[in-house]
Design an enzyme around this catalytic site. Structure first.
Site, PDB file in Angstrom:
ATOM      1  N   ASN A   1      24.496 -20.800 -16.801  1.00  0.00           N
ATOM      2  CA  ASN A   1      23.711 -20.988 -18.027  1.00  0.00           C
ATOM      3  C   ASN A   1      22.277 -21.431 -17.733  1.00  0.00           C
ATOM      4  O   ASN A   1      21.796 -22.417 -18.307  1.00  0.00           O
ATOM      5  CB  ASN A   1      24.397 -21.985 -18.976  1.00  0.00           C
ATOM      6  CG  ASN A   1      25.638 -21.410 -19.632  1.00  0.00           C
ATOM      7  OD1 ASN A   1      26.756 -21.857 -19.346  1.00  0.00           O
ATOM      8  ND2 ASN A   1      25.488 -20.421 -20.487  1.00  0.00           N
TER       9      ASN A   1
ATOM     10  N   LYS B   1      27.684 -10.078 -25.593  1.00  0.00           N
ATOM     11  CA  LYS B   1      28.016 -10.913 -26.739  1.00  0.00           C
ATOM     12  C   LYS B   1      27.300 -10.298 -27.930  1.00  0.00           C
ATOM     13  O   LYS B   1      26.066 -10.183 -27.920  1.00  0.00           O
ATOM     14  CB  LYS B   1      27.512 -12.346 -26.544  1.00  0.00           C
ATOM     15  CG  LYS B   1      28.224 -13.130 -25.452  1.00  0.00           C
ATOM     16  CD  LYS B   1      27.553 -14.469 -25.254  1.00  0.00           C
ATOM     17  CE  LYS B   1      28.289 -15.293 -24.206  1.00  0.00           C
ATOM     18  NZ  LYS B   1      27.490 -16.491 -23.817  1.00  0.00           N
TER      19      LYS B   1
ATOM     20  N   GLU C   1      27.081 -15.796 -12.998  1.00  0.00           N
ATOM     21  CA  GLU C   1      26.481 -15.468 -14.294  1.00  0.00           C
ATOM     22  C   GLU C   1      25.233 -16.317 -14.545  1.00  0.00           C
ATOM     23  O   GLU C   1      25.271 -17.545 -14.410  1.00  0.00           O
ATOM     24  CB  GLU C   1      27.545 -15.723 -15.376  1.00  0.00           C
ATOM     25  CG  GLU C   1      27.139 -15.375 -16.788  1.00  0.00           C
ATOM     26  CD  GLU C   1      28.294 -15.642 -17.779  1.00  0.00           C
ATOM     27  OE1 GLU C   1      29.450 -15.801 -17.332  1.00  0.00           O
ATOM     28  OE2 GLU C   1      28.022 -15.688 -18.985  1.00  0.00           O
TER      29      GLU C   1
ATOM     30  N   GLY D   1      32.051 -15.049 -24.767  1.00  0.00           N
ATOM     31  CA  GLY D   1      32.587 -15.808 -25.895  1.00  0.00           C
ATOM     32  C   GLY D   1      31.610 -16.886 -26.314  1.00  0.00           C
ATOM     33  O   GLY D   1      30.815 -17.365 -25.505  1.00  0.00           O
TER      34      GLY D   1
ATOM     35  N   ASP E   1      23.768 -12.870 -18.831  1.00  0.00           N
ATOM     36  CA  ASP E   1      24.246 -13.189 -20.176  1.00  0.00           C
ATOM     37  C   ASP E   1      23.011 -13.403 -21.053  1.00  0.00           C
ATOM     38  O   ASP E   1      22.543 -12.468 -21.728  1.00  0.00           O
ATOM     39  CB  ASP E   1      25.154 -14.439 -20.093  1.00  0.00           C
ATOM     40  CG  ASP E   1      25.572 -15.007 -21.445  1.00  0.00           C
ATOM     41  OD1 ASP E   1      25.132 -14.487 -22.482  1.00  0.00           O
ATOM     42  OD2 ASP E   1      26.328 -15.998 -21.470  1.00  0.00           O
TER      43      ASP E   1
ATOM     44  N   LYS F   1      36.785 -18.787 -15.321  1.00  0.00           N
ATOM     45  CA  LYS F   1      35.325 -18.928 -15.136  1.00  0.00           C
ATOM     46  C   LYS F   1      34.996 -20.411 -15.118  1.00  0.00           C
ATOM     47  O   LYS F   1      35.349 -21.138 -16.051  1.00  0.00           O
ATOM     48  CB  LYS F   1      34.605 -18.220 -16.282  1.00  0.00           C
ATOM     49  CG  LYS F   1      33.124 -18.541 -16.410  1.00  0.00           C
ATOM     50  CD  LYS F   1      32.450 -17.568 -17.359  1.00  0.00           C
ATOM     51  CE  LYS F   1      31.696 -18.268 -18.466  1.00  0.00           C
ATOM     52  NZ  LYS F   1      31.045 -17.311 -19.379  1.00  0.00           N
ATOM     53  N   LEU F   2      34.324 -20.838 -14.057  1.00  0.00           N
ATOM     54  CA  LEU F   2      33.925 -22.241 -13.946  1.00  0.00           C
ATOM     55  C   LEU F   2      32.452 -22.368 -14.303  1.00  0.00           C
ATOM     56  O   LEU F   2      31.608 -21.621 -13.795  1.00  0.00           O
ATOM     57  CB  LEU F   2      34.144 -22.757 -12.520  1.00  0.00           C
ATOM     58  CG  LEU F   2      35.570 -22.688 -11.966  1.00  0.00           C
ATOM     59  CD1 LEU F   2      35.590 -23.219 -10.528  1.00  0.00           C
ATOM     60  CD2 LEU F   2      36.538 -23.488 -12.835  1.00  0.00           C
ATOM     61  N   LYS F   3      32.140 -23.324 -15.167  1.00  0.00           N
ATOM     62  CA  LYS F   3      30.741 -23.618 -15.451  1.00  0.00           C
ATOM     63  C   LYS F   3      30.185 -24.400 -14.267  1.00  0.00           C
ATOM     64  O   LYS F   3      30.856 -25.305 -13.744  1.00  0.00           O
ATOM     65  CB  LYS F   3      30.645 -24.463 -16.729  1.00  0.00           C
ATOM     66  CG  LYS F   3      31.014 -23.686 -17.985  1.00  0.00           C
ATOM     67  CD  LYS F   3      29.953 -22.647 -18.312  1.00  0.00           C
ATOM     68  CE  LYS F   3      30.218 -22.003 -19.665  1.00  0.00           C
ATOM     69  NZ  LYS F   3      29.156 -21.024 -20.004  1.00  0.00           N
TER      70      LYS F   3
ATOM     71  N   ASP G   1      29.489 -19.562 -14.017  1.00  0.00           N
ATOM     72  CA  ASP G   1      28.414 -19.381 -15.006  1.00  0.00           C
ATOM     73  C   ASP G   1      27.481 -20.590 -14.961  1.00  0.00           C
ATOM     74  O   ASP G   1      27.910 -21.722 -15.198  1.00  0.00           O
ATOM     75  CB  ASP G   1      29.028 -19.239 -16.407  1.00  0.00           C
ATOM     76  CG  ASP G   1      27.988 -18.921 -17.484  1.00  0.00           C
ATOM     77  OD1 ASP G   1      26.786 -18.803 -17.160  1.00  0.00           O
ATOM     78  OD2 ASP G   1      28.399 -18.782 -18.654  1.00  0.00           O
TER      79      ASP G   1
ATOM     80  N   SER H   1      36.968 -19.795 -19.991  1.00  0.00           N
ATOM     81  CA  SER H   1      35.785 -20.463 -19.475  1.00  0.00           C
ATOM     82  C   SER H   1      36.080 -21.964 -19.426  1.00  0.00           C
ATOM     83  O   SER H   1      36.506 -22.549 -20.421  1.00  0.00           O
ATOM     84  CB  SER H   1      34.612 -20.179 -20.426  1.00  0.00           C
ATOM     85  OG  SER H   1      33.448 -20.852 -20.006  1.00  0.00           O
TER      86      SER H   1
END
Ligand code: NPQ
Ligand code: MG
Length: 384
Positions: free
Chosen positions: A207, A279, A230, A307, A255, A177-179, A205, A151
């Site tokens: 968030n 998770k 995500e 993670g 997530d 994985k790119l935020k 992702d 990530s």
């Protein structure tokens, strides 16, 4: 509600004590997400001592809460408080206990899943040690090695992002994985896709950083052939994710929203996601995580292991979990060195040819001397 107690066939243990140990570990580089930047972690570890059929055993568990309540409502000081004052006393008051009993004994306390998960992991590991069963054996881990993904945080510039991603690809990571967040999405993702080619498995992702109106904007990511997007919307907005899923070609993965096997069933049945990130901490422990794995498998929904910047304790357990059959997508199960200069275990997770090995025979060995050197606080609770 839980289908079967997966620990019922193993002898239970009698808890003597629950130790809450806080450690401070600096990250090798700052990790920025849409909710904030982390430069060092304040981590809560749980250690239980218990009597088993053949004598005294210990079991470790890791609490995955962050320093601040930004990923979810839990945060490390709050976890320590709720464990000390509400959860540990309930466990210490009872008789012999199995890993599968922990969630039942703690059921009256609402939520606090990361706190409960850390306690359950410690009791489960003690019980497995007492019964000489490895975690991989207990989980039913089907592989000896699993592909390793990484990530990648939000950077100050796209040039810096290209350098960092290039470094991880050189390390052999099997998936990037790119935020993302509004203002850091189409351009960095497109640049990475063009710089490293169509063959690189790539996903993003958010968030929870977007809104229900952002479907058309997120659909602009479709041209980059991503594995998934995500958690674009807030945790409680399952319907919003179903709306986005209809507007975007790329699969939606959840997530933060998936807090239990029940929540996974709801999200899948409402069309909010076609992939699930698992998770253990977020769902209240590894036993509930196994249930999430199973309900997703029954519905044809692939899962992958997320993670939480874990130490070698949580990391070893995650690798064993990621070896289950329905973990068909590459997880955020990175090498220890991606986050830590030195880990608290003697045998840190390493990446070899894009994969990490599933630890055999117990999972991890805590490096007590190093652990002591990074310990910032220690509280021992005993059964009366
Ligand atoms: C995620 N993890 O998938 C989380 C987010 C995350 C590897 O991307 C402290 C504790 C800092 C937990 C930063 C990854 C954290 C954290 C990010 C979790 O959404
Ligand atoms: Mg995530």
């Amino acid at each position: 509600m839980p289908p079967v107690d997966r620990t019922r066939h193993l002898a239970p243990v009698h808890l003597r004590s629950i130790e809450l140990r806080r450690i401070a570990l600096p990250l090798v580089s700052p990790f920025r997400t849409s909710f904030g930047t982390e430069t060092a972690r304040d981590i809560l570890l749980v250690r239980v001592e218990a009597d088993g059929p053949t004598g005294l055993v210990e079991g470790w568990g890791e609490c995955t809460a962050g320093n601040d309540p930004l990923y979810s409502s839990e945060y490390v000081a709050g976890c320590q408080h709720v464990i000390e004052h509400h959860l540990a006393p309930r466990l210490l008051a009872g008789g012999p206990i199995a890993g599968g009993d922990v969630s039942v004994v703690l059921e009256q306390v609402k939520d606090h899943r990361m706190s409960k998960g850390a306690l359950e992991a410690a009791v489960l590991n003690a019980q497995l040690a007492a019964n000489d069963v490895s975690l991989a054996e207990f989980f039913g881990s089907a592989r000896e090695r699993v592909p390793s993904g990484v990530s990648v945080g939000i950077m100050d510039s796209i040039d810096q992002l290209v350098k960092v991603v290039g470094g991880y690809l050189d390390d052999g990571y099997a998936r990037i994985k790119l935020k993302i967040e509004p203002g850091w999405d189409i351009e960095p993702v497109g640049t990475i896709r063009r710089a490293f080619g169509d063959h690189v498995p790539l996903q993003v992702d958010a968030n929870t950083a977007y809104t229900r109106d952002d479907g058309p904007h997120l659909a602009r990511l479709d041209e980059f052939d991503l594995l998934l997007i995500e958690q674009p919307l807030p945790e409680d907005d399952v319907t919003g994710h179903a709306i986005i899923a209809r507007q975007v070609g790329t699969p939606i993965c959840l997530d933060e929203s998936i807090v239990s096997a029940k929540a996974a069933i709801d999200a899948i049945e409402r069309g909010a996601c076609s992939i699930v990130n698992i998770k253990a901490g977020r769902v209240g422990g590894y036993l509930e995580a196994l249930d999430v794995h199973d309900v997703c498998a029954e519905r044809g929904v692939p899962v992958w292991c997320g993670g939480m910047l874990e130490t070698g304790i949580g990391r070893a357990m995650n690798v064993a979990l990621a070896a289950l059959p329905n973990f068909t997508l590459t997880g955020d199960v990175s090498a220890s060195e991606r986050f830590w200069a030195r880990d608290v275990v003697a045998d840190p997770i390493r990446i070899v040819d894009g994969e990490v090995a599933v630890p055999s025979g117990g999972g991890f060995v805590v490096d007590r001397a190093f652990l002591d050197s990074v310990t910032t606080g220690n509280t021992v609770l005993r059964s009366s």
